[in-house]
Design a protein around this motif. Structure first.
Motif, PDB file in Angstrom:
ATOM      1  N   MET A  40       0.852  -1.201   0.000  1.00 41.04           N
ATOM      2  CA  MET A  40       0.000   0.000   0.000  1.00 41.04           C
ATOM      3  C   MET A  40       0.887   1.250   0.000  1.00 41.04           C
ATOM      4  N   TYR A  41       0.519   2.194  -0.822  1.00 38.67           N
ATOM      5  CA  TYR A  41       1.278   3.442  -0.895  1.00 38.67           C
ATOM      6  C   TYR A  41       0.375   4.606  -0.524  1.00 38.67           C
ATOM      7  N   VAL A  42       0.911   5.555   0.214  1.00 36.70           N
ATOM      8  CA  VAL A  42       0.139   6.760   0.512  1.00 36.70           C
ATOM      9  C   VAL A  42       0.974   7.965   0.073  1.00 36.70           C
ATOM     10  N   GLN A  43       0.547   8.593  -1.009  1.00 35.21           N
ATOM     11  CA  GLN A  43       1.342   9.676  -1.618  1.00 35.21           C
ATOM     12  C   GLN A  43       1.091  11.042  -0.984  1.00 35.21           C
ATOM     13  N   ARG A  44       0.159  11.115  -0.040  1.00 38.02           N
ATOM     14  CA  ARG A  44      -0.125  12.424   0.573  1.00 38.02           C
ATOM     15  C   ARG A  44       1.121  12.918   1.331  1.00 38.02           C
ATOM     16  N   PRO A  45       1.291  14.237   1.442  1.00 36.49           N
ATOM     17  CA  PRO A  45       2.524  14.752   2.064  1.00 36.49           C
ATOM     18  C   PRO A  45       2.527  14.618   3.583  1.00 36.49           C
ATOM     19  N   ILE A  46       3.729  14.754   4.155  1.00 36.77           N
ATOM     20  CA  ILE A  46       3.893  14.911   5.595  1.00 36.77           C
ATOM     21  C   ILE A  46       3.934  16.420   5.851  1.00 36.77           C
ATOM     22  N   ALA A  47       3.053  16.917   6.703  1.00 34.99           N
ATOM     23  CA  ALA A  47       3.054  18.349   7.036  1.00 34.99           C
ATOM     24  C   ALA A  47       3.955  18.579   8.248  1.00 34.99           C
ATOM     25  N   ILE A  48       4.902  19.499   8.096  1.00 36.27           N
ATOM     26  CA  ILE A  48       5.833  19.798   9.189  1.00 36.27           C
ATOM     27  C   ILE A  48       5.757  21.292   9.484  1.00 36.27           C
ATOM     28  N   LEU A  49       5.545  21.656  10.740  1.00 40.51           N
ATOM     29  CA  LEU A  49       5.412  23.084  11.060  1.00 40.51           C
ATOM     30  C   LEU A  49       6.328  23.475  12.203  1.00 40.51           C
ATOM     31  N   ASP A  50       6.713  24.741  12.183  1.00 40.03           N
ATOM     32  CA  ASP A  50       7.591  25.275  13.224  1.00 40.03           C
ATOM     33  C   ASP A  50       7.345  26.768  13.357  1.00 40.03           C
ATOM     34  N   SER A  51       7.852  27.337  14.453  1.00 38.11           N
ATOM     35  CA  SER A  51       7.761  28.784  14.657  1.00 38.11           C
ATOM     36  C   SER A  51       8.633  29.556  13.658  1.00 38.11           C
ATOM     37  N   GLY A  52       9.555  28.887  12.974  1.00 39.42           N
ATOM     38  CA  GLY A  52      10.429  29.606  12.038  1.00 39.42           C
ATOM     39  C   GLY A  52      11.246  28.636  11.211  1.00 39.42           C
ATOM     40  N   VAL A  53      12.577  28.775  11.267  1.00 41.13           N
ATOM     41  CA  VAL A  53      13.436  27.897  10.461  1.00 41.13           C
ATOM     42  C   VAL A  53      13.866  26.628  11.201  1.00 41.13           C
ATOM     43  N   GLY A  54      13.643  26.569  12.516  1.00 36.18           N
ATOM     44  CA  GLY A  54      14.135  25.450  13.314  1.00 36.18           C
ATOM     45  C   GLY A  54      13.655  24.094  12.813  1.00 36.18           C
ATOM     46  N   GLY A  55      12.405  24.029  12.396  1.00 35.87           N
ATOM     47  CA  GLY A  55      11.836  22.771  11.928  1.00 35.87           C
ATOM     48  C   GLY A  55      12.522  22.228  10.684  1.00 35.87           C
ATOM     49  N   LEU A  56      13.327  23.088  10.024  1.00 33.26           N
ATOM     50  CA  LEU A  56      14.075  22.614   8.850  1.00 33.26           C
ATOM     51  C   LEU A  56      15.083  21.535   9.235  1.00 33.26           C
ATOM     52  N   THR A  57      15.483  21.501  10.524  1.00 34.98           N
ATOM     53  CA  THR A  57      16.386  20.423  10.960  1.00 34.98           C
ATOM     54  C   THR A  57      15.659  19.077  10.876  1.00 34.98           C
ATOM     55  N   VAL A  58      14.360  19.090  11.169  1.00 42.57           N
ATOM     56  CA  VAL A  58      13.559  17.864  11.020  1.00 42.57           C
ATOM     57  C   VAL A  58      13.357  17.550   9.533  1.00 42.57           C
ATOM     58  N   VAL A  59      13.077  18.592   8.747  1.00 43.79           N
ATOM     59  CA  VAL A  59      12.900  18.406   7.298  1.00 43.79           C
ATOM     60  C   VAL A  59      14.130  17.735   6.695  1.00 43.79           C
ATOM     61  N   GLN A 100       5.549   3.417   8.539  1.00 48.13           N
ATOM     62  CA  GLN A 100       5.769   2.033   8.084  1.00 48.13           C
ATOM     63  C   GLN A 100       4.845   1.052   8.796  1.00 48.13           C
ATOM     64  N   THR A 101       4.722   1.177  10.128  1.00 50.99           N
ATOM     65  CA  THR A 101       3.877   0.207  10.835  1.00 50.99           C
ATOM     66  C   THR A 101       2.400   0.385  10.476  1.00 50.99           C
ATOM     67  N   GLN A 102       2.023   1.601  10.036  1.00 49.10           N
ATOM     68  CA  GLN A 102       0.628   1.813   9.647  1.00 49.10           C
ATOM     69  C   GLN A 102       0.420   1.667   8.136  1.00 49.10           C
ATOM     70  N   GLY A 103       1.444   1.188   7.419  1.00 51.06           N
ATOM     71  CA  GLY A 103       1.304   0.975   5.969  1.00 51.06           C
ATOM     72  C   GLY A 103       1.082   2.255   5.197  1.00 51.06           C
ATOM     73  N   MET A 104       1.741   3.357   5.610  1.00 52.21           N
ATOM     74  CA  MET A 104       1.491   4.661   4.987  1.00 52.21           C
ATOM     75  C   MET A 104       2.707   5.262   4.282  1.00 52.21           C
ATOM     76  N   LEU A 105       3.719   4.439   3.973  1.00 50.21           N
ATOM     77  CA  LEU A 105       4.884   4.977   3.261  1.00 50.21           C
ATOM     78  C   LEU A 105       4.498   5.332   1.821  1.00 50.21           C
ATOM     79  N   ALA A 106       5.285   6.247   1.232  1.00 50.85           N
ATOM     80  CA  ALA A 106       5.051   6.638  -0.159  1.00 50.85           C
ATOM     81  C   ALA A 106       5.626   5.593  -1.114  1.00 50.85           C
ATOM     82  N   SER A 107       5.221   5.679  -2.347  1.00 48.39           N
ATOM     83  CA  SER A 107       5.675   4.746  -3.387  1.00 48.39           C
ATOM     84  C   SER A 107       7.156   4.940  -3.692  1.00 48.39           C
TER      85      SER A 107
END
Lengths: 277, 277
Positions: free
Chosen positions: B1-20, B221-228
């Motif tokens: 199963m493939y889920v092509q929807r995006p992962i939404a990542i939010l932060d107060s500014g640029v800090g979340g780019l480390t997670v990105v 992965q455990t929920q079968g939601m990885l992208a193609s």
């Protein structure tokens, strides 16, 4: 919300105790019911259908303890039986292959990852598949090490015989350019010092045990299934084979953790499995 | 199963780019939609109710992109708004506090863990709570470092001014016996080299970013939601403040990852948020 039901952890023998030790260390509030199939170890050389049948039997036994999660702490059984067990259980079922793969992907700088495991695990291609499913750019070098499990099951962790067997088994892998090596069998962390000595300081060793415990933590916490902070857990251990050897290895390996927690050496009820203790 | 929807990542500014950056590295098949609230950064000194409101606004915006998961890649927002966002979303919502706590518990040998973060994060006690929820034996030393986020948002990662600010902020913490230090703010990995220099080689630094990416991998992965495996993802970036500074920092920070992947600099539609790029 608290869920006091135990975490069921199963393995072909004593290898899964490496996962038990990490769960006790990282999640000391959680209660464990462990089953080591020491009468039928090793699983590595067995046909997939047989490993599936054994795994299914043990899960059917453990289900009686009403676990909140089932952990297949055996790479061979994960490789061939994880999907099967997932399909027949209502609780989360996790294996040890994806946790190790994820850790390797997190750690590798070069993208060159080594995997060692039993014949069954390596032949299944399960690690290569997991690594490439997450990140297709990873290059994987695999090596079956059939000599390792018997050494561990005998408690032979650090002898010259063990060093010779490890040197012999890892000769080809050492010529590769890997910077991370997945110990793709829950028995192998018992041999960590010897494997590290042979591979040298530039190769990081990845124990499925540590990573699997962390993923157990992730799943229990995100699903609101952690145990209460006010209850001291009582762990239970079962094995299908000779009880004294199992008990000796378990007490030696879990020593630090086990002295702080009550333990019951359990009497399995499957077929003619002998009594522990 | 493939889920092509995006992962939404939010932060107060640029800090979340480390997670990105870590998600791009560990899960290169996944598509990301990022929102940095650069117009209202920093969140650290703001009242909890205000941070909750801002987080809710951004999530309402990101929901339009039909994400398969929402990642609050800001410790302050995780500390005060995670439960609120979880209650109003159907998809999995994860924060950055439990991943960092789990990593610290996995790494520490002494059981003495340090945490640095914004005033909001430290005052909330969220890390101490998470660490003790998982393992009540962990001893926690916390320190707010309000000087760090403005330095990062200015792109000032390695100057003598930065070194002085880091030395000043970590003086008390250095006197403790910690062996692991959680960088409890997604901005802090930008300052890793300076923080490592000040804390010395015996203290292991834990970036929430690396650990959070691994937990995103576990859950998908455990929920079968990885992208193609057959689609090259196109990432999207939004910010609410001055666009050029954001774009410069993002391109500099994500450099290696971004050259391999197409990126859209997106135009947010919330209120009067200015256009990127």
């Amino acid at each position: 919300m608290y869920v006091q039901r135990p975490i069921a952890i199963l393995d072909s023998g004593v290898g899964g105790l490496t996962v038990v030790k990490e769960v006790m260390r990282q999640l000391p509030l959680e209660r464990i019911i462990y089953f080591g199939d020491t009468a039928r170890t090793p699983y590595g050389p067995r046909p997939a259908a047989e490993v599936q049948q054994f795994t299914r039997e043990i899960v059917d036994y453990l289900i009686q303890f009403n676990p909140k999660m089932i952990v297949i702490a055996c790479n061979t059984a994960t490789a061939v039986a994880l999907d099967l067990i997932r399909d027949c259980c209502e609780v989360p079922v996790i294996g040890v292959i994806y946790p190790g793969a994820r850790a390797a992907i997190g750690l590798t700088q070069s993208g060159q990852v080594g995997v060692i495991g039993t014949e069954g695990t390596i032949q299944s291609g399960a690690y290569e598949q997991a690594l490439k499913r997450l990140n297709p750019h990873i290059h994987v070098l695999s090596q079956a090490c059939p000599a390792f499990v018997p050494l561990v099951e005998q408690g032979n962790f650090r002898s010259s015989e063990t060093l010779a067997a490890v040197e012999q088994s890892l000769r080809t892998l050492k010529q590769g350019q890997i910077d991370s090596l997945i110990l793709g069998c829950t028995h192998y962390p018992f041999l960590t010092e010897t494997i590290a000595e042979v591979m040298g300081p530039d190769v990081r060793l990845i124990s499925s045990a540590d990573e699997t415990a962390r993923e157990i933590s992730t799943i229990l916490q995100t699903q609101g299934m952690l145990a209460s902070q006010n209850i001291v857990p009582i762990h239970q251990f079962c094995c299908s084979g000779e009880a004294q050897m199992f008990k000796t290895i378990a007490q030696q390996w879990l020593n630090e953790e086990i002295v702080q927690t009550p333990v019951v050496w359990h009497v399995p009820k499957i077929g003619t499995l002998p009594k522990i203790g």
